[in-house]
Motif scaffolding. Structure first.
Motif, PDB file in Angstrom:
ATOM      1  N   TYR A  20      28.860  35.047  24.630  1.00 46.27           N
ATOM      2  CA  TYR A  20      28.340  34.325  23.328  1.00 46.27           C
ATOM      3  C   TYR A  20      27.029  34.342  23.291  1.00 46.27           C
ATOM      4  N   GLU A  23      23.347  30.891  18.405  1.00 46.25           N
ATOM      5  CA  GLU A  23      22.694  31.062  16.924  1.00 46.25           C
ATOM      6  C   GLU A  23      21.902  30.044  16.640  1.00 46.25           C
ATOM      7  N   ARG A  38      28.423  32.422  18.953  1.00 48.48           N
ATOM      8  CA  ARG A  38      29.639  33.152  18.476  1.00 48.48           C
ATOM      9  C   ARG A  38      29.804  34.101  19.453  1.00 48.48           C
ATOM     10  N   HIS A  39      31.324  34.426  19.661  1.00 49.08           N
ATOM     11  CA  HIS A  39      31.773  35.209  20.594  1.00 49.08           C
ATOM     12  C   HIS A  39      31.447  36.631  20.121  1.00 49.08           C
ATOM     13  N   LYS A  43      33.966  37.071  17.301  1.00 50.16           N
ATOM     14  CA  LYS A  43      33.122  36.418  16.197  1.00 50.16           C
ATOM     15  C   LYS A  43      33.763  35.116  16.041  1.00 50.16           C
ATOM     16  N   SER A  44      34.380  34.575  17.010  1.00 49.92           N
ATOM     17  CA  SER A  44      34.733  32.977  16.518  1.00 49.92           C
ATOM     18  C   SER A  44      33.517  32.480  17.186  1.00 49.92           C
ATOM     19  N   GLU A  45      33.482  31.379  16.520  1.00 57.15           N
ATOM     20  CA  GLU A  45      32.478  30.177  16.545  1.00 57.15           C
ATOM     21  C   GLU A  45      32.786  29.069  17.598  1.00 57.15           C
TER      22      GLU A  45
END
Length: 85
Positions: A20, A23, A38-39, A43-45
């Protein structure tokens, strides 16, 4: 007006925790801070809760462990999912 290289130079690389990229901070409490991350692949939050265990007395440490155990058991669309401890 700064040039493009100057702007890029003032930006720091994202802090990484496992897969991760951190951010920003979402919230703070007495013993923890919650970060938006964000992975790097999917890209998953996600929200990452970072707990400073050195600030906890034994009663609050026990509450944290109990919270984790309960979160592991929960599976509901309106309750956040615990992915990793």
């Amino acid at each position: 007006v700064m040039s493009e290289p100057e702007r890029r130079g003032s930006q720091r690389a994202p802090v990484r925790v496992g897969f991760y990229d951190i951010e920003r901070t979402l919230g703070k409490g007495n013993f923890a801070v919650v970060k938006l991350a964000r992975h790097r692949i999917t890209k998953s939050e996600v929200a990452i809760k970072i707990i400073d265990k050195t600030l906890l007395d034994s009663a609050n440490l026990e509450k944290i462990y109990r919270e984790v155990e309960i979160m592991k058991l929960l599976d509901h669309p309106h309750i956040i999912k615990l992915y990793q401890v």
